[in-house]
Enzyme design. Structure first.
Site: not given
Length: 320
Positions: A12, A15, A131, A134
């Protein structure tokens, strides 16, 4: 014990976006005896879905103390929102513990003030909290911010472009992380396409910002040096003591023609030459050693260490 539970699915997207905020909230109440912040993979346990009426992800349910019947969570989805909700329902107060950072956090309130400042060169990471790439970049970027923390005009910054999508759209950000460099003379910005290791970033910023930092944040051997004065320094040091006053005047004329940071740095050249005329050439070695002891003594601030390192670098030109 009261419990706030997130019912999520690993695939998800919403999520994943919630995950870092949920983790921060969990850390805020990690030692609380009265509150539990938890999550459960409801996609792999279908029985939970029917038991608690889960029809989408993520779904957040609040279980009051002593109750197995949940209530729908009605708060926001930032860590601060979650913490405030728990405080209202249970009376348990907490706050997010934020580690000190030398990376500048940008928001719509300060983005233009910092990034479009024509006195500053600015490297910006456009990131999203969920991310993975990231997150992998984060520790390197933190070290980079620390390395340049004393460079007022060479700025390492970041912005949550998922939360502030209008800014991301303005600069054509289509993926995360996106890195853009905003030099003093181009505030439209340009893509950063270099490597993403700390040495890669340091090499880039040193070249583009015109500074000389090492990966640990200390200054390199060229910091504070005005290379265009090398000939004047050599001539001054090779001359006899009685000829140095005239050569000092000649060097001052060269210094007058300098601009910006070079002119600022030349002030210490003036001081060194005056001291050599007054005390002799041995001043250079004596002062160099004194500064070295102070730098390694552990009592100076990082800004003072930078200042003394620049002086040492200049003195080294007089020693060579």
């Amino acid at each position: 014990m009261a419990a706030l539970v997130e019912f999520y699915a690993p695939w998800c997207g919403h999520c994943k976006r919630l995950a870092p905020e949920w983790e921060k909230a969990g850390e805020a109440f990690a030692t609380s005896p009265d509150v539990l912040i938890a999550k459960v993979d409801a996609d792999s346990d279908k029985a939970l879905n029917s038991r608690f009426g889960i029809s989408g992800f993520p779904t957040i349910k609040y279980f009051p103390k002593g109750s197995t019947t949940p209530e729908d969570y009605t708060g926001g989805r930032t860590a601060d929102d979650i913490i405030a909700y728990i405080g209202e329902r249970t009376g348990s107060k907490s706050k997010i513990s934020k580690a000190a950072s030398n990376v500048i956090d940008l928001t719509p309130n300060n983005f233009d003030k910092i990034v479009t400042d024509t006195d500053k060169d600015v490297l910006v990471e456009f990131y999203a909290p969920w991310c993975g790439h990231c997150k992998n970049l984060a520790p390197v970027y933190e070290k980079l911010g620390t390395a340049y923390k004393n460079e007022d005009n060479c700025v390492v910054a970041r912005i949550d472009a998922d939360a502030h999508r209008d800014i991301g759209q303005r600069y054509d950000v289509s993926g995360f992380p996106t890195l853009k460099f905003y030099p003093k003379d181009n505030k439209a910005g340009e893509p950063y396409n270099g490597g993403r290791s700390l040495p890669d970033f340091v090499e880039f910023l040193n070249e583009r910002c015109g500074v000389d930092r090492i990966e640990d944040g200390s200054l390199g051997s060229d910091a504070g040096v005005v290379s265009s004065l090398d000939d004047e320094v050599d001539e001054f040091m090779q001359a006899a003591a009685d000829a140095r006053t005239e050569l000092f005047k000649k060097a001052q004329e060269a210094m007058e023609a300098l601009e910006d940071e070079e002119k600022t740095n030349s002030a210490y050249y003036t001081k060194v030459m005056e001291k050599i005329i007054e005390k002799g050439g041995e001043f250079v070695a004596t002062e160099f050693d004194r500064l070295s002891r102070m730098i390694t003594g552990g009592q100076l601030s990082s800004t003072k260490i930078d200042s003394f390192t620049k002086r040492k670098n200049v003195l080294a030109r007089f020693k060579d």
